[in-house]
Design a protein around this motif. Structure first.
Motif, PDB file in Angstrom:
ATOM      1  N   LEU A   9       0.908  -0.963   0.101  1.00  0.00           N
ATOM      2  CA  LEU A   9      -0.002   0.047  -0.104  1.00  0.00           C
ATOM      3  C   LEU A   9       0.763   1.274   0.041  1.00  0.00           C
ATOM      4  O   LEU A   9       0.706   2.286  -0.711  1.00  0.00           O
ATOM      5  N   TYR A  10       1.956   1.276   0.580  1.00  0.00           N
ATOM      6  CA  TYR A  10       2.873   2.442   0.620  1.00  0.00           C
ATOM      7  C   TYR A  10       3.447   2.589  -0.808  1.00  0.00           C
ATOM      8  O   TYR A  10       3.521   3.812  -1.046  1.00  0.00           O
ATOM      9  N   ALA A  24       0.160   8.995   7.829  1.00  0.00           N
ATOM     10  CA  ALA A  24       0.003   8.294   8.882  1.00  0.00           C
ATOM     11  C   ALA A  24      -0.338   8.617  10.087  1.00  0.00           C
ATOM     12  O   ALA A  24      -1.265   8.097  10.824  1.00  0.00           O
ATOM     13  N   LEU A  77      -8.922   6.937  13.536  1.00  0.00           N
ATOM     14  CA  LEU A  77      -9.872   6.337  12.576  1.00  0.00           C
ATOM     15  C   LEU A  77      -9.977   4.825  12.504  1.00  0.00           C
ATOM     16  O   LEU A  77      -8.789   4.383  12.648  1.00  0.00           O
ATOM     17  N   ARG A  78     -11.061   4.431  12.507  1.00  0.00           N
ATOM     18  CA  ARG A  78     -11.080   2.788  12.504  1.00  0.00           C
ATOM     19  C   ARG A  78     -12.690   2.418  11.823  1.00  0.00           C
ATOM     20  O   ARG A  78     -13.379   3.210  11.805  1.00  0.00           O
ATOM     21  N   SER A  79     -12.680   1.133  11.758  1.00  0.00           N
ATOM     22  CA  SER A  79     -13.790   0.779  10.966  1.00  0.00           C
ATOM     23  C   SER A  79     -15.271   1.214  11.613  1.00  0.00           C
ATOM     24  O   SER A  79     -15.223   1.267  13.031  1.00  0.00           O
ATOM     25  N   VAL A 107      -5.035   6.335   2.729  1.00  0.00           N
ATOM     26  CA  VAL A 107      -4.489   6.058   4.313  1.00  0.00           C
ATOM     27  C   VAL A 107      -5.728   5.875   4.971  1.00  0.00           C
ATOM     28  O   VAL A 107      -5.846   5.036   5.900  1.00  0.00           O
ATOM     29  N   ASN A 150      -8.107   2.898   4.479  1.00  0.00           N
ATOM     30  CA  ASN A 150      -7.259   1.670   4.807  1.00  0.00           C
ATOM     31  C   ASN A 150      -7.956   1.307   6.425  1.00  0.00           C
ATOM     32  O   ASN A 150      -8.009   0.376   6.800  1.00  0.00           O
ATOM     33  N   ALA A 151      -7.795   2.610   7.124  1.00  0.00           N
ATOM     34  CA  ALA A 151      -7.908   2.436   8.686  1.00  0.00           C
ATOM     35  C   ALA A 151      -9.588   2.354   8.893  1.00  0.00           C
ATOM     36  O   ALA A 151     -10.034   1.573   9.936  1.00  0.00           O
ATOM     37  N   TYR A 199     -11.689   0.699   6.962  1.00  0.00           N
ATOM     38  CA  TYR A 199     -12.156  -0.441   6.164  1.00  0.00           C
ATOM     39  C   TYR A 199     -12.612  -1.717   7.153  1.00  0.00           C
ATOM     40  O   TYR A 199     -12.017  -1.707   8.180  1.00  0.00           O
ATOM     41  N   PRO A 200     -13.645  -2.233   6.761  1.00  0.00           N
ATOM     42  CA  PRO A 200     -14.551  -2.431   5.787  1.00  0.00           C
ATOM     43  C   PRO A 200     -15.958  -1.374   6.087  1.00  0.00           C
ATOM     44  O   PRO A 200     -16.502  -1.162   5.090  1.00  0.00           O
ATOM     45  N   ALA A 224      -5.983   1.462  -5.607  1.00  0.00           N
ATOM     46  CA  ALA A 224      -5.805   0.739  -4.120  1.00  0.00           C
ATOM     47  C   ALA A 224      -6.677   0.014  -3.585  1.00  0.00           C
ATOM     48  O   ALA A 224      -6.468  -0.668  -2.614  1.00  0.00           O
ATOM     49  N   GLY A 225      -7.920  -0.045  -4.332  1.00  0.00           N
ATOM     50  CA  GLY A 225      -8.941  -0.920  -3.815  1.00  0.00           C
ATOM     51  C   GLY A 225      -9.848  -0.627  -2.806  1.00  0.00           C
ATOM     52  O   GLY A 225     -10.257  -1.017  -1.953  1.00  0.00           O
ATOM     53  N   PHE A 226      -9.908   0.928  -2.857  1.00  0.00           N
ATOM     54  CA  PHE A 226     -10.747   1.350  -1.701  1.00  0.00           C
ATOM     55  C   PHE A 226     -12.074   2.520  -2.282  1.00  0.00           C
ATOM     56  O   PHE A 226     -12.572   3.179  -1.482  1.00  0.00           O
TER      57      PHE A 226
END
Lengths: 251, 251, 251, 251
Positions: free
Chosen positions: C63-64, C84, C92-94, C111, C114-115, C117-118, C142-144
């Motif tokens: 990812l980086y 970061a 940040l969290r799901s 970034v 990612n934190a 997800y999902p 990046a898949g987000f």
């Protein structure tokens, strides 16, 4: 008004020239010629144009300007952020006898000589003959020739004794520590500049082994800002490293 | 051997004392008494015990030690990382006439005086009488009384002219810029130290408005290392900020 | 062995390419062609030559790497040292619902996504249509894509409410503070990145005026070293400034 | 209004408490008692008084607050400036299998687990049983127990294979490099944190000898500012060093 005999600093921010003014003379640059007489009609801070229309600003040359823009650089010089601190940390003042090795382009030597003026002396040991030639020119230009005695010798060949302070900028300073203990007065300060951590670690081991005291290590970082009052911020990039400074006293 | 008449620096890393040695004298500390005669049987780097068994190391006092440990502090001093750089950046050398205001505890004044010795002069303007008293003692202790003329006056009351350089450490320097332009030589360098960004921004506006040139802003950071060769690393905490340095020339 | 369908990162330290491998395909670079089949005979860390003999190293893309070398940059991205920290500082969290404006090239958005997800969501408000196009491509790469809803609207037009956190990277954030107070949950964290001190000061005034609490300001510096074990030292130059980070909570 | 079942963060800037609210309960502090019912009449950002009149502010707890103020610290934790960067630099995201050793107080583990949620896993190897106990409590408190498998084993005893990434924070990482090469996927990223330069140099030698690639070393510095808009300036002192970060890929 600027007068005959004065030295002026001409700069267009890319190039710097230092001229001793003499009536009737013409100074040639790659951006065109400038007449000394015209400079003498101006004042410090004013701009002067070459015959090709390129502008230079006329500045009063300071010792700082001489070190940064006026001296020839045969080697990487020790920068003012470091040379100023070294000179103060060693406590240099008139009357002291100081050992320096090597002299490089004399960037540090000039700063130390200024603190030692008029009655201190630097004994500079330098192995490279080509450095000595440049260093002599630079010291003369800065006005400190009489303060510095240059020896075309290795640090191991020092014959003088009773130094009040020393600054050592050679690749393997640790080899010379026993000699340095001998020639420095008891309690006298000594400094070193080293670019890599490996050299610092090796030197610290040597300083301990040779019973030096008050050992200190540090680095100095200078961060510049864009001096724009309504968008004040640091510059984008800065020097991240020049060298580590190590100081001790002869215990 | 250390001789009568020499000044020694006694330190146990927490306390520092500077003694001018005289046969027969006894120096009293809160950790016990020390006889001057016993010091004269020692050498620099040696330790001496008080009658209570507390150990002090005997050091050769350098100008750096005097500034850091020897002078009285009535105010926050300007630290060596800054004072050394200021002095070099202003290009101070013998023969120059320098304006300073205020003088505070004279920490910077001593560094500047050293560079100006013997033929330069500092004209220091200070409003606080109590600062002047301390500054005078500190300058005397460092040996630079003759280089510095102190005036119990505000910066606005400066009567001298034709200064070669100036350093201004007052709360509202921007008010004094028109005056400073008058008393500085054309092209002469000037420096300022300010703790807050707001002050810096205000000063930068004033410098532009008053046609100062070559305006530069920067900060200097000193990071110390633990000088342990087999566990070499920076110290845990450091000074994050003393002040911003601003330099310009009288355009 | 690397298999069909995997995405590989090809780099010669100057150029980076990300390829999804498919049998029979040829990838053309300005340094020559590379056959996908040949890559599938190699392993990560191996080198592959183009038909012109130029070497690329085959890396497993992280990812980086995607953020630093894989995404298109329409704007200056927020660098990992900052993105970061921002993401962690906002906690940040799901499950969280996060407001972002603007989205720029989505360097920070990835970034944060990612934190989150999902089950978290970012509502990104961006005025520039061209940024949105690039941001969408980068998020997809990046898949987000599913984590981020992009609105072609100004921050002032936000209609959603009850945000758990916000990150604001617009030129004049202070104008939007009353709106931000309305749409953020009570006690929710908010962050800002601003390049100049003037903007920071203006924002701090606004945050106080609008009763935000727990206001903090900071900057993050990343210093790289030359990873040479026997000549270990910092690199010569570094980034001196990207921006100031300001955090607060909706009080 | 804050509701039953929510966890609140109470702080007076010196002390932090995290309470899960339940009707009828009383929370006792050394500064007096607080009734849960009273908290449920307040909102985030409000203040509540103990029966002794001491004020606590009620905050919405973020993951950042949990790491900094909520978890028990048996060991020095890896600070957010470092843990956030490590997690991004390793490219952690859902689905990855990550090796960590040791776990310490799980400060870093929580940040990594957040990026790996919900389908990634951390295999944490820790020799100290007392650390494991604290780490488990902290992971449970942060809500990431299911992401982390803790083994009471030395790093040399790892039996799992095919790790997508690893972070190693042990005293002598260099001993474990051959093992790490075996258990990491080819091309997978690995990170290390080491406090001393000597350890870094030894590790860099080991990484080269064991054919790791893309070796990078860096340090991250966080400088805080006093968030006072009309006297904006950095704080006086800062953390000068936590550790060096070293990253590589399994070549």
């Amino acid at each position: 008004m600027i007068k005959e005999g004065e030295t002026v600093h001409l700069t267009d921010n890319k190039n710097s020239f230092f001229l001793k003014l003499k009536k009737g003379e013409i100074f040639g640059t790659h951006r065109g010629n400038i007449s000394h007489d015209q400079i003498m009609e101006k004042d410090y801070g004013d701009y002067i144009e070459t015959h090709k229309g390129h502008k230079f600003q006329i500045l009063r040359p300071t010792l700082y300007d001489i070190i940064m823009f006026g001296i020839k650089r045969k080697t990487q010089i020790i920068y003012p952020k470091d040379s100023a601190y070294i000179t103060l940390k060693l406590g240099l003042r008139s009357g002291m006898k100081v050992l320096e090795s090597g002299i490089g382009s004399a960037g540090l030597t000039i700063v130390m000589a200024n603190a030692l003026y008029p009655d201190g002396r630097i004994y500079a040991y330098e192995r490279e003959e080509s450095h000595i030639k440049v260093a002599k020119q630079n010291l003369e230009f800065a006005g400190f020739s009489e303060i510095v005695k240059i020896f075309h010798k290795d640090l191991s060949e020092v014959e003088e004794k009773d130094f009040d302070a020393a600054f050592i900028d050679v690749r393997e300073p640790v080899e010379h520590l026993p000699k340095l203990k001998q020639v420095l007065k008891k309690g006298a300060p000594i400094g070193f500049l080293l670019p890599t951590v490996n050299q610092v670690i090796q030197l610290l081991e040597g300083l301990e082994k040779n019973d030096f005291i008050k050992i200190e290590t540090m680095e100095i970082m200078l961060r510049k800002y864009k001096s724009v009052p309504d968008r004040f911020r640091p510059v984008d990039r800065m020097v991240a490293h020049t060298g580590y400074l190590i100081f001790a006293k002869n215990g």
